[in-house]
Design an enzyme around this catalytic site. Structure first.
Site, PDB file in Angstrom:
ATOM      1  N   GLU A  56      46.884  86.751  64.673  1.00  0.00           N
ATOM      2  CA  GLU A  56      47.188  86.204  65.989  1.00  0.00           C
ATOM      3  C   GLU A  56      48.599  85.611  66.068  1.00  0.00           C
ATOM      4  O   GLU A  56      48.990  84.810  65.201  1.00  0.00           O
ATOM      5  CB  GLU A  56      46.134  85.128  66.326  1.00  0.00           C
ATOM      6  CG  GLU A  56      46.313  84.430  67.649  1.00  0.00           C
ATOM      7  CD  GLU A  56      46.247  85.348  68.856  1.00  0.00           C
ATOM      8  OE1 GLU A  56      45.345  86.189  68.917  1.00  0.00           O
ATOM      9  OE2 GLU A  56      47.100  85.207  69.748  1.00  0.00           O
ATOM     10  N   THR A  89      46.015  90.213  73.112  1.00  0.00           N
ATOM     11  CA  THR A  89      45.316  90.769  71.936  1.00  0.00           C
ATOM     12  C   THR A  89      44.607  92.071  72.285  1.00  0.00           C
ATOM     13  O   THR A  89      44.627  93.033  71.507  1.00  0.00           O
ATOM     14  CB  THR A  89      44.262  89.786  71.388  1.00  0.00           C
ATOM     15  OG1 THR A  89      44.833  88.502  71.250  1.00  0.00           O
ATOM     16  CG2 THR A  89      43.732  90.252  70.038  1.00  0.00           C
ATOM     17  N   HIS A 100      46.959  80.286  67.473  1.00  0.00           N
ATOM     18  CA  HIS A 100      46.986  80.697  68.882  1.00  0.00           C
ATOM     19  C   HIS A 100      47.593  79.577  69.712  1.00  0.00           C
ATOM     20  O   HIS A 100      47.393  78.400  69.420  1.00  0.00           O
ATOM     21  CB  HIS A 100      45.553  80.992  69.352  1.00  0.00           C
ATOM     22  CG  HIS A 100      45.480  81.667  70.689  1.00  0.00           C
ATOM     23  ND1 HIS A 100      45.785  81.024  71.868  1.00  0.00           N
ATOM     24  CD2 HIS A 100      45.134  82.929  71.028  1.00  0.00           C
ATOM     25  CE1 HIS A 100      45.639  81.872  72.878  1.00  0.00           C
ATOM     26  NE2 HIS A 100      45.250  83.034  72.396  1.00  0.00           N
ATOM     27  N   ASP A 152      49.608  90.730  66.404  1.00  0.00           N
ATOM     28  CA  ASP A 152      49.170  91.313  67.683  1.00  0.00           C
ATOM     29  C   ASP A 152      50.236  91.241  68.773  1.00  0.00           C
ATOM     30  O   ASP A 152      50.415  92.182  69.536  1.00  0.00           O
ATOM     31  CB  ASP A 152      47.821  90.730  68.156  1.00  0.00           C
ATOM     32  CG  ASP A 152      47.849  89.235  68.457  1.00  0.00           C
ATOM     33  OD1 ASP A 152      48.835  88.544  68.101  1.00  0.00           O
ATOM     34  OD2 ASP A 152      46.861  88.746  69.054  1.00  0.00           O
TER      35      ASP A 152
END
Ligand code: GP9
Ligand code: MN
Length: 411
Positions: free
Chosen positions: A41, A85, A200, A259
């Protein structure tokens, strides 16, 4: 109808190397091995070898990318748009571009695809996804079902407690730890995708779990970004050890991919401070580089590759490594190891990177120097720009028209 797909097929056959197949000596290097694909992430390449107050932010990944059992593509770009994502997943599974608006996972989850899990299923692989979030986030449950994943281990498969979660939910360390038992229950060979969550936005974490200082700038987001990156780096190091302890490591290859970006243009001022240079259009595009590493236990010819590649290339590349001949596939990407591969990576907004140029917002830059091309030289980008627009358009038409209904992948 079917005529447009024929036109697209001709375009792709004309511009792609002839099949991905015997085109490099890595063909089949991972044949019949398990594939553990980790979508990391929000990880951008500027984290690599970065230090905060003299401490490396991501020591495990820093080391991994240089190892002899790892092939690292240092010029690998994410190509995602609003679907974040889910766009990265869509691009990897299909070698199609995401849409300019929305997420294909939501808008076209019922289309006909020739997705990676389906192709692998046919080759005898069991396929699964591990992600400790609500299963309907990004409409994953519906899309995964359509494209043929055998299992989806979502939030409900995990023990989530206040002690082992922060931010978006289950911490990456607990996530990997609790996943091992499910991974062991897969029939081999398996293809398993892990999607991390700790690193994130807004990248905030309990300070007693942080093993590196915050950065010091006007952006809280960037200041926090290094701490959660470090946390995920530690989680990945533990995961490698857990795979070894579980006896899964030797028979697997581990693919790590970023991602999408984590630091948006909104933080350009702080980013300039960190990089020690202004973030102009050129630099903004270069910041879209994310990790792509293929780790092959026992391999000894690992190297750092310089080619300009992107998420669109992942599917043909994986199939090449696995020795799966998928010659009637329609992909906008190419096997990264094929020297005849096309030499540009298109971004969803029409920007692109080629071996020689970086193009964004109507400006053509020299890739090596970052120098802006002026006046007559601006034309240098034009021929590639035309192909970029053509490809994005063709890919959109496939998705909007559900054109794969009219194409026989098994001919
Ligand atoms: C949510 C996770 C993060 O399940 O994949 O999504 P993002 O906001 O990065 O698209
Ligand atoms: Mn994401």
């Amino acid at each position: 109808d079917g005529s447009e797909i024929s036109e697209i097929e001709s375009y792709l056959k004309e511009h792609s190397p002839d099949g991905q197949q015997k085109s490099s000596d890595l063909y089949g290097v991972a044949e019949d091995k398990n594939v553990i694909f980790v979508s990391v992430e929000s990880f951008q390449n500027f984290l690599f070898d970065a230090e905060i107050n003299g401490t490396e932010a991501t020591p495990f990944l820093n080391d991994l990318k240089e190892r002899k059992d790892t092939i690292w593509f240092k010029n690998f770009y994410h190509q995602t748009a609003q679907g974040k994502t889910s766009d990265s997943e869509f691009i990897v599974e299909n070698s199609l571009y995401p849409l300019g608006r929305g997420s294909v996972y939501f808008t076209h989850a019922q289309n006909e695809y020739n997705s990676l899990p389906e192709v692998l299923n046919e080759d005898g692989y069991e396929t699964s996804v591990f992600h400790a979030n609500n299963k309907s986030f990004w409409n994953r449950d519906v899309m995964y079902d359509n494209i043929g994943y055998d299992q989806f281990y979502d939030e409900q498969s995990y023990q989530v407690t206040p002690e082992n979660s922060f931010g978006w939910g289950l911490e990456d360390k607990a996530f990997f730890e609790q996943s091992i038992k499910y991974l062991q229950s897969q029939k081999q060979p398996f293809y398993s995708k892990f999607i991390t969550l700790t690193h994130h936005f807004p990248f905030e974490m309990p300070q007693d779990k942080a093993n590196i200082d915050q950065y010091d700038s006007g952006s809280k987001t960037l200041n926090h970004y290094f701490q959660t990156a470090r946390y995920t780096d530690e989680a990945l190091e533990q995961f490698f050890q857990q795979l070894k302890d579980a006896g899964l490591y030797e028979d697997s290859i581990i693919v790590l991919m970023g991602d999408h970006y984590g630091i948006s243009e909104f933080h350009n001022k702080a980013m300039s401070q960190f990089l020690g240079k202004e973030v102009d259009g050129y630099e903004h595009v270069q910041l879209q580089r994310v990790p792509f590493m293929v780790h092959i236990p026992g391999y000894e010819n690992g190297e750092i590759r310089e080619e300009v590649v992107g998420q669109i290339d992942v599917k043909p590349t994986l199939l090449h490594l696995l020795g799966i001949d998928n010659k009637n596939d329609l992909t906008f990407g190419d096997n990264m190891f094929d020297e005849n591969r096309k030499d540009f990576i298109a971004m969803r907004d029409g920007s692109f990177v080629s071996e020689d140029y970086v193009f964004t917002n109507g400006t053509c830059y020299d890739r090596e120097s970052g120098e802006q091309r002026v006046e007559e030289k601006a034309e240098a980008c034009q021929p590639i720009k035309e192909r970029v627009d053509q490809e994005l358009n063709y890919s959109d038409n496939i998705i909007y028209g559900d054109l794969f209904r009219f194409y026989n992948f098994k001919q």
